[in-house]
Design a protein around this motif. Structure first.
Motif, short mmCIF file in Angstrom:
data_model
loop_
_atom_site.label_atom_id
_atom_site.label_comp_id
_atom_site.label_asym_id
_atom_site.label_seq_id
_atom_site.Cartn_x
_atom_site.Cartn_y
_atom_site.Cartn_z
N ASN A 29 -1.55 46.64 -2.48
CA ASN A 29 -2.01 47.45 -1.36
C ASN A 29 -2.83 46.54 -0.45
O ASN A 29 -3.90 46.05 -0.86
N PRO A 30 -2.38 46.27 0.78
CA PRO A 30 -3.12 45.32 1.64
C PRO A 30 -4.51 45.80 2.01
O PRO A 30 -5.34 45.01 2.46
N SER A 31 -4.79 47.09 1.80
CA SER A 31 -6.10 47.62 2.18
C SER A 31 -7.18 47.20 1.19
O SER A 31 -8.34 47.03 1.56
N THR A 92 2.36 53.71 3.14
CA THR A 92 0.96 53.36 3.43
C THR A 92 0.37 52.55 2.29
O THR A 92 -0.37 51.59 2.51
N ALA A 93 0.75 52.88 1.07
CA ALA A 93 0.20 52.15 -0.09
C ALA A 93 0.66 50.70 -0.10
O ALA A 93 -0.11 49.78 -0.42
N GLU A 94 1.90 50.43 0.30
CA GLU A 94 2.41 49.05 0.18
C GLU A 94 2.33 48.27 1.50
O GLU A 94 2.32 47.03 1.48
N GLN A 95 2.26 48.97 2.65
CA GLN A 95 2.24 48.25 3.94
C GLN A 95 0.90 48.39 4.65
O GLN A 95 0.53 47.53 5.44
N GLY A 96 0.18 49.47 4.39
CA GLY A 96 -1.16 49.62 4.94
C GLY A 96 -1.26 50.46 6.18
O GLY A 96 -2.37 50.85 6.59
N SER A 180 9.38 41.36 0.23
CA SER A 180 8.71 41.41 -1.07
C SER A 180 7.40 42.19 -1.00
O SER A 180 6.94 42.72 -2.01
N ALA A 181 6.83 42.28 0.20
CA ALA A 181 5.57 43.01 0.34
C ALA A 181 5.77 44.52 0.30
O ALA A 181 4.87 45.27 -0.06
N PRO A 327 -5.13 47.74 7.77
CA PRO A 327 -5.29 46.30 7.50
C PRO A 327 -4.06 45.52 7.97
O PRO A 327 -2.97 46.10 8.13
N LEU A 328 -4.23 44.22 8.21
CA LEU A 328 -3.05 43.38 8.44
C LEU A 328 -2.38 43.15 7.09
O LEU A 328 -3.01 43.32 6.03
N ILE A 329 -1.13 42.72 7.11
CA ILE A 329 -0.33 42.67 5.89
C ILE A 329 -0.88 41.67 4.88
O ILE A 329 -0.80 41.90 3.66
N ASP A 330 -1.45 40.57 5.34
CA ASP A 330 -1.99 39.59 4.39
C ASP A 330 -2.97 38.65 5.10
O ASP A 330 -3.17 38.72 6.32
N SER A 331 -3.56 37.75 4.33
CA SER A 331 -4.59 36.87 4.89
C SER A 331 -4.00 35.90 5.92
O SER A 331 -4.67 35.55 6.89
N ALA A 332 -2.76 35.51 5.72
CA ALA A 332 -2.13 34.60 6.70
C ALA A 332 -2.05 35.26 8.07
O ALA A 332 -2.23 34.61 9.11
N ALA A 333 -1.80 36.55 8.08
CA ALA A 333 -1.74 37.28 9.35
C ALA A 333 -3.09 37.28 10.04
O ALA A 333 -3.19 37.10 11.26
#
Ligand SMILES: NC(=O)C1=CN([C@@H]2O[C@H](COP(=O)(O)OP(=O)(O)OC[C@H]3O[C@@H](n4cnc5c(N)ncnc54)[C@H](OP(=O)(O)O)[C@@H]3O)[C@@H](O)[C@H]2O)C=CC1
Ligand SMILES: O=C(O)[C@H](O)CS(=O)(=O)O
Length: 482
Positions: A29-31, A92-96, A180-181, A327-333
């Motif tokens: 969960n990206p959140s 929402t749980a997997e993409q945010g 994969s996300a 949230p954004l999808i990941d830290s790279a974003a």
């Protein structure tokens, strides 16, 4: 915390089997970084199995009448709507994305299944006036065959249905590799497709190593079509790999959308349109405004109002009531947004609002507006894919068009003007596949979605979308003389 849902599938669908993997990929969960489940880490071997299942299912599926295929697709559409809440919660749980946006995407994604259930029955051929008195010429349209679909994380349902809808409607079968996300959305709608009566092998979903799965999908001679939505970088890789077996390709790639506000614009409408276009999915859509161009006469008033409204956006976990920016999808974003801001500030830009990571931490970021942008800044040429609105000032219409077109991308563009002559001049001059005029949200299943230049090849949705999944066969019928 594990995702609880009756539609949660932690296995891949290959043929009529739900298969587990000896190794798995965590889905988070990206959140909050929680691991919400796992999916198989499959590779080339399982992909070959999926392609074989799709090939085996093709004769019977293409032989069904269009009306029969349409009825099954219609049922799939209905099931997606019946399970809107469950599908939205998985997304929402997997993409945010905020739950309200996720619910909207379920409806938007389902609309492609509804649309192509109808289009299935309108795949017409031609009767051509023959230049030979004793011959008759016709064309028929036949399904391309096995289709490979590789899709991104930002619209985990709609980017799949926008491909699988027309593919199955045309009589093709498909192998889908979701991001994969966000694999759970893909697996959930595959379960609903089974329930709707989509036969075994017609729709297969494989998760795991993108390079290995993509390598097999683009090399396997039984795959006749590759359709991709994602970055231009990966799109080029897939086009190159598909060339060895001369596959048909559809590419929906990156963008760099200009949002032009002329002096004669309705400023309030332009502000609301800019917010809708820029901050949808927390700025993570390929058609998001990437550059705002404001004519000098309205620049200051527009920026002031935009900054005020952006400052009001609610940043929160996607499940929180009233959440508008997830949230954004990941830290790279997040790092890419920070790089674009730092580069702009180092070259003289100023922060009008936002500009930093949000107090919620993790991958939450303050919705941001920068002013004083210049063409030498990275954000002028690179897609931010985050909640950053950089504002450039311009003086003349010709200058705005030149700035807008100064990019290798050409997906979506937007402009606000109430001068009908200007509307036609600018709409025709912009080098983009889609143009919003006094509107910031333009995507719909009934209109052709796609870009020019390095934003892609082909169109999705609309009356044109099914053409990507059929081959035209010309029949020259002689021997008709008495
Ligand atoms: N034009 C459009 O409609 C859209 C364009 N985009 C663009 O995509 C970018 C962001 O999305 P993002 O998902 O990060 O894009 P990516 O291109 O990184 O990923 C898209 C999909 O391709 C897969 N992939 C990555 N590398 C390979 C490979 N070597 N071979 C086969 N498949 C591969 C990914 O798998 P995995 O997840 O396992 O890495 C994912 O399923 C932005 O540039 C955005 O503009 C995004 C959405 C829509
Ligand atoms: O992936 C995307 O960004 C989508 O193509 C944008 S839209 O079709 O949902 O507007």
């Amino acid at each position: 915390m594990k995702l609880e849902s009756a539609l949660l599938r932690e296995q891949c669908l290959i043929g009529d089997e739900w298969l587990s993997g000896s190794s798995v990929i965590n889905v988070t969960n990206p959140s909050n970084g929680d691991v919400i489940g796992t999916v198989p880490d499959f590779g080339a071997e399982e992909t070959r199995k999926a392609v074989a299942a799709a090939k085996a299912a093709l004769p019977a599926w293409r032989a069904r009448t269009a009306k029969d295929r349409a009825a099954i697709l219609r049922r799939w559409f209905e099931l997606m709507l019946e399970h809107q809440d469950a599908l939205a919660r998985i997304m929402t749980a997997e993409q945010g994305k905020p739950l309200a946006e996720a619910r909207g995407e379920v409806v938007y994604g389902a609309s492609f299944i509804e649309w192509f259930a109808e289009e299935a029955k309108r795949v017409y051929g031609d009767v051509i006036p023959s230049p030979w008195a004793d011959r008759r010429l016709v064309t028929i349209k036949q399904p391309v065959g096995v289709v490979a679909a590789i899709t991104p994380w930002n619209f985990p349902i709609a980017m799949i249905t926008r491909k699988v809808g027309p593919a199955l409607a045309a009589g093709c079968t498909a192998v889908v590799k979701p991001a994969s996300a966000t694999p759970f959305s893909a697996l959930a709608i595959a379960a609903l497709a089974q329930e709707a009566g989509v036969p075994a092998g017609v729709l297969n979903v494989v998760t795991g190593s993108a390079r290995a799965i993509g390598g097999e999908l683009t090399a396997n001679p039984d795959v006749r079509k590759v359709t991709f939505t994602g970055s231009t970088e990966i799109g080029k890789v897939l086009m190159r790999q598909s060339a060895d077996t001369v596959k048909k390709v559809s590419m929906e790639l990156g963008g760099n959308a200009p949002f032009i506000v002329f002096d004669d614009a309705d400023i309030e409408a332009a502000v609301e349109g800019a917010i809708a276009s820029k901050y949808r999915n927390t700025g993570q859509t390929c058609v998001c405004t990437n550059r705002i161009l404001a004519q000098s006469g309205i620049h200051d008033a527009f920026v002031a109002r935009l900054a005020e409204r952006v400052g009001e956006l609610v940043v929160a976990d996607g499940f929180a009531d009233g959440a508008q920016q997830g949230p954004l999808i990941d830290s790279a974003a997040v790092e890419k947004v920070e790089e674009h801001i730092a580069d702009a500030l180092s070259k003289g830009a100023k922060v009008a609002v936002g500009g930093e990571r949000h107090a919620l931490g993790g991958t939450f970021f303050q919705p941001t507006v920068l002013t004083g942008l210049t063409p030498d800044m990275a954000v002028a040429r690179e897609e931010t894919f985050g909640p950053l609105a950089p504002v450039f000032r311009f003086e003349t219409e010709d200058e705005a068009i030149a700035m807008a077109n100064d990019t290798e991308f050409g997906l979506a563009a937007y402009f606000y003007s109430r001068d009908i002559g200007r509307v036609w001049r600018v709409a025709e001059a912009l080098e983009y596949g889609m143009v919003g005029i006094n509107e910031g949200i333009i995507s719909t299943e009934v209109a052709p979605f796609g870009g020019v230049k390095e934003s892609g090849v082909g169109r999705e949705g609309s009356r044109y979308g099914i053409d990507e999944y059929v081959e035209i066969k010309y029949l020259n019928m002689g021997g008709l003389s008495a």
